[in-house]
Motif scaffolding. Sequence first.
Motif, short mmCIF file in Angstrom:
data_model
loop_
_atom_site.label_atom_id
_atom_site.label_comp_id
_atom_site.label_asym_id
_atom_site.label_seq_id
_atom_site.Cartn_x
_atom_site.Cartn_y
_atom_site.Cartn_z
N MET A 1 -25.50 26.72 34.65
CA MET A 1 -25.11 25.26 34.88
C MET A 1 -24.83 25.14 36.51
O MET A 1 -25.45 24.23 36.94
N LYS B 1 -28.95 23.40 29.47
CA LYS B 1 -29.00 22.32 28.76
C LYS B 1 -27.70 21.52 29.28
O LYS B 1 -27.70 20.38 29.55
N ALA B 2 -26.50 22.23 29.54
CA ALA B 2 -25.20 21.56 29.93
C ALA B 2 -25.38 21.06 31.10
O ALA B 2 -24.98 19.99 31.83
N PRO C 1 -32.04 13.90 31.02
CA PRO C 1 -32.21 14.17 29.96
C PRO C 1 -32.92 15.58 29.57
O PRO C 1 -34.04 16.01 30.23
N PHE C 2 -32.58 16.09 28.45
CA PHE C 2 -33.12 17.34 28.12
C PHE C 2 -34.53 17.10 27.56
O PHE C 2 -34.54 16.32 26.65
N ASP C 3 -35.61 17.78 27.86
CA ASP C 3 -36.79 17.69 27.32
C ASP C 3 -37.32 19.21 27.01
O ASP C 3 -37.29 20.00 27.77
N ARG D 1 -35.57 16.83 39.68
CA ARG D 1 -35.42 15.84 38.52
C ARG D 1 -36.21 16.56 37.11
O ARG D 1 -35.83 16.29 36.02
N GLY E 1 -26.98 14.22 34.46
CA GLY E 1 -27.59 13.17 34.23
C GLY E 1 -29.19 13.04 33.92
O GLY E 1 -29.78 12.06 33.96
N LEU F 1 -28.24 19.92 33.06
CA LEU F 1 -28.88 18.93 32.78
C LEU F 1 -28.20 17.64 32.42
O LEU F 1 -28.16 16.53 32.99
N GLU F 2 -27.39 17.67 31.50
CA GLU F 2 -26.47 16.79 30.89
C GLU F 2 -25.58 16.27 32.11
O GLU F 2 -25.30 15.32 32.34
N ALA F 3 -24.93 17.34 32.56
CA ALA F 3 -24.06 16.92 33.77
C ALA F 3 -24.60 16.09 35.02
O ALA F 3 -24.12 15.53 35.55
#
Length: 172
Positions: free
Chosen positions: A38, A72-73, A81-83, A50, A79, A75-77
């Motif tokens: 993270m 993944k977490a 999007p996970f791809d 990005r 903002g 990326l979410e934090a």
Amino acid sequence: HNVFKMIRRKGVPLVFFDRYIHDPDFTRVIVDDRKGAMDAVAHLASKGRRAIAHLGGTAQVSVSIERLAGYKAGLEAAGIPFDEKWVKPCGFSEEEGFEGFMELVKNARRPDGVFAVNHPVAIGVYDAARELGMRIPGELGVVGFSDLTMAKYMSPPLTPVHQPALALGQEA
């Protein structure tokens, strides 16, 4: 798990170091792989990255699982999007990092950041980026789990997520 349980039944002390099995009966000495991942993504995002890719290890290994979850977490934090196309399981060696990065960029636009599962994979990314003519850190930011001593000798120096191998080994 059966082999480890058999070893323990024979009275042999057993401590998992770095990688482990999900069984609360076994002692383990590990770093917080999820938080480290993270932090790696947060660092890349703070530099304006990005399109952050993740070159991971193999799916069955605990560090790969935890570092992917942290990616993944992160990326979410941030903002972002996970791809799935930005994730490439590749192994843990320099060669696999090189091949993994080359495979990643073959069918997609080039990432502007990479979180590498470990130091050797990050070295492979550096080599692949050089071969592709990508400037680090200009076009591509790279962060990897590593030994701080090794990271400073890369050119430019690798941004590491510190993994205190000596301290972990002593504790184990």
